[in-house]
Design a protein around this motif. Structure first.
Motif, PDB file in Angstrom:
ATOM      1  N   LYS A   1       8.258   3.969   3.215  1.00 47.09           N
ATOM      2  CA  LYS A   1       7.914   3.570   1.850  1.00 47.09           C
ATOM      3  C   LYS A   1       6.821   2.521   1.960  1.00 47.09           C
ATOM      4  CE  LYS A   1      12.283   4.757  -0.270  1.00 47.09           C
ATOM      5  NZ  LYS A   1      13.222   4.433  -1.338  1.00 47.09           N
TER       6      LYS A   1
ATOM      7  N   ARG B   1      -6.799   8.152  -6.295  1.00 47.44           N
ATOM      8  CA  ARG B   1      -6.423   6.754  -6.049  1.00 47.44           C
ATOM      9  C   ARG B   1      -7.357   5.807  -6.784  1.00 47.44           C
ATOM     10  NH1 ARG B   1      -3.743   3.041  -3.249  1.00 47.44           N
ATOM     11  NH2 ARG B   1      -4.837   1.350  -2.215  1.00 47.44           N
TER      12      ARG B   1
ATOM     13  N   ARG C   1      -4.601   8.516   1.296  1.00 47.14           N
ATOM     14  CA  ARG C   1      -5.394   8.648   0.074  1.00 47.14           C
ATOM     15  C   ARG C   1      -6.861   8.294   0.294  1.00 47.14           C
ATOM     16  NH1 ARG C   1      -3.234   9.750  -4.849  1.00 47.14           N
ATOM     17  NH2 ARG C   1      -0.991   9.642  -5.039  1.00 47.14           N
TER      18      ARG C   1
ATOM     19  N   SER D   1       4.972   5.448  -2.074  1.00 49.46           N
ATOM     20  CA  SER D   1       4.212   4.201  -2.112  1.00 49.46           C
ATOM     21  C   SER D   1       5.054   2.962  -2.385  1.00 49.46           C
ATOM     22  CB  SER D   1       3.115   4.288  -3.162  1.00 49.46           C
ATOM     23  OG  SER D   1       2.219   5.311  -2.828  1.00 49.46           O
ATOM     24  N   THR D   2       6.111   3.101  -3.155  1.00 49.97           N
ATOM     25  CA  THR D   2       6.877   1.911  -3.530  1.00 49.97           C
ATOM     26  C   THR D   2       8.356   2.104  -3.252  1.00 49.97           C
ATOM     27  OG1 THR D   2       7.195   2.676  -5.803  1.00 49.97           O
ATOM     28  CG2 THR D   2       5.234   1.338  -5.364  1.00 49.97           C
TER      29      THR D   2
ATOM     30  N   LYS E   1      -6.287   3.096  -9.748  1.00 56.17           N
ATOM     31  CA  LYS E   1      -6.637   1.672  -9.696  1.00 56.17           C
ATOM     32  C   LYS E   1      -7.456   1.260 -10.918  1.00 56.17           C
ATOM     33  CE  LYS E   1      -6.573  -0.245  -5.490  1.00 56.17           C
ATOM     34  NZ  LYS E   1      -7.016  -0.849  -4.319  1.00 56.17           N
TER      35      LYS E   1
ATOM     36  N   ARG F   1       1.567   1.371   8.703  1.00 56.08           N
ATOM     37  CA  ARG F   1       2.376   2.588   8.573  1.00 56.08           C
ATOM     38  C   ARG F   1       2.930   2.970   9.947  1.00 56.08           C
ATOM     39  NH1 ARG F   1      -1.467   6.526   5.422  1.00 56.08           N
ATOM     40  NH2 ARG F   1       0.331   7.891   5.530  1.00 56.08           N
TER      41      ARG F   1
ATOM     42  N   ARG G   1       6.217  10.218   2.808  1.00 57.52           N
ATOM     43  CA  ARG G   1       5.854   8.861   2.425  1.00 57.52           C
ATOM     44  C   ARG G   1       5.855   8.739   0.908  1.00 57.52           C
ATOM     45  NH1 ARG G   1       1.903   6.523   0.136  1.00 57.52           N
ATOM     46  NH2 ARG G   1       0.631   8.398   0.113  1.00 57.52           N
TER      47      ARG G   1
ATOM     48  N   SER H   1       2.243   2.026   0.995  1.00 61.23           N
ATOM     49  CA  SER H   1       1.055   2.577   0.360  1.00 61.23           C
ATOM     50  C   SER H   1       0.276   3.487   1.303  1.00 61.23           C
ATOM     51  CB  SER H   1       0.136   1.442  -0.094  1.00 61.23           C
ATOM     52  OG  SER H   1      -1.107   1.957  -0.537  1.00 61.23           O
TER      53      SER H   1
ATOM     54  N   GLY I   1      -2.936   3.985   0.772  1.00 55.92           N
ATOM     55  CA  GLY I   1      -4.335   3.606   0.579  1.00 55.92           C
ATOM     56  C   GLY I   1      -5.051   3.333   1.876  1.00 55.92           C
TER      57      GLY I   1
END
Length: 183
Positions: free
Chosen positions: A35, A118, A70, A10-11, A122, A44, A8, A37, A39
């Motif tokens: 692809k 994480r 995360r 994130s972007t 942020k 997913r 995986r 996030s 979080g």
């Protein structure tokens, strides 16, 4: 017993190739990737597919624990679900497995570190935005699709599904754009 890999990023502009190569080199017979996030576990579908596919004795392999998630609670819940299926998790970097008694302790600690990382990311992002706003250079996040084109296509009588395909967004986003402009 199958070795199943999960990768995986994130972007969309990040690259999965390194993880995929590592999982292949580790002998994973099936690899799912996405692809999105990490979080949250929500949104997913590939992870959900992998978990549903696991059978007793199977092994889920990830390059790093933060690829699994995360959020410590999410990671521990994912591991619990996998173990309920009679399968186990192996993290390649650092090499930790839930097959042994120390694996759970190590994965819990690593999950907490991933969650803390994480939060730091942020926080740094929020601080950077505040500095940019104070300097008068903040322009907000980049637009992911053309709202004006959505309105133009809608004015031509094209339906939301066709607009979504043409613009490259979801039908729900088309509805939101049209709703927000009429308010």
């Amino acid at each position: 017993m199958a070795r199943i890999g999960y990768a995986r990023v994130s972007t969309l502009d990040q690259d999965l190739d390194g993880q995929l190569a590592r999982l292949t080199a580790e002998g994973c017979t099936l690899i799912r990737s996405e692809k999105v996030s990490g979080g949250s576990r929500e949104g997913r579908p590939e992870l959900a597919t992998v978990i549903a596919f696991l059978r007793a004795g199977d092994e889920l392999v990830v390059a790093r624990l933060d690829r699994l998630g995360r959020d410590t609670r999410d990671v521990l819940n994912i591991i619990y679900e996998i173990e309920q299926r009679g399968a186990f998790v192996t993290v390649l970097d650092p090499h930790v497995s839930t097959q042994g008694p120390m694996g759970h302790i190590m994965l819990t600690v690593l999950g907490m570190v991933a969650q803390m990382e994480r939060r730091f990311i942020k926080e740094r992002q929020r601080e950077g935005i505040e500095r940019a706003k104070a300097a008068g250079i903040y322009e907000g996040g980049k637009r992911r699709f053309d709202r004006e084109r959505i309105h133009a296509l809608h004015a031509e009588g094209i339906g939301p599904a066709a607009i979504a395909r043409a613009v490259g967004c979801s039908r729900m986003q088309v509805y939101r754009v049209l709703r927000d402009s009429s308010a």
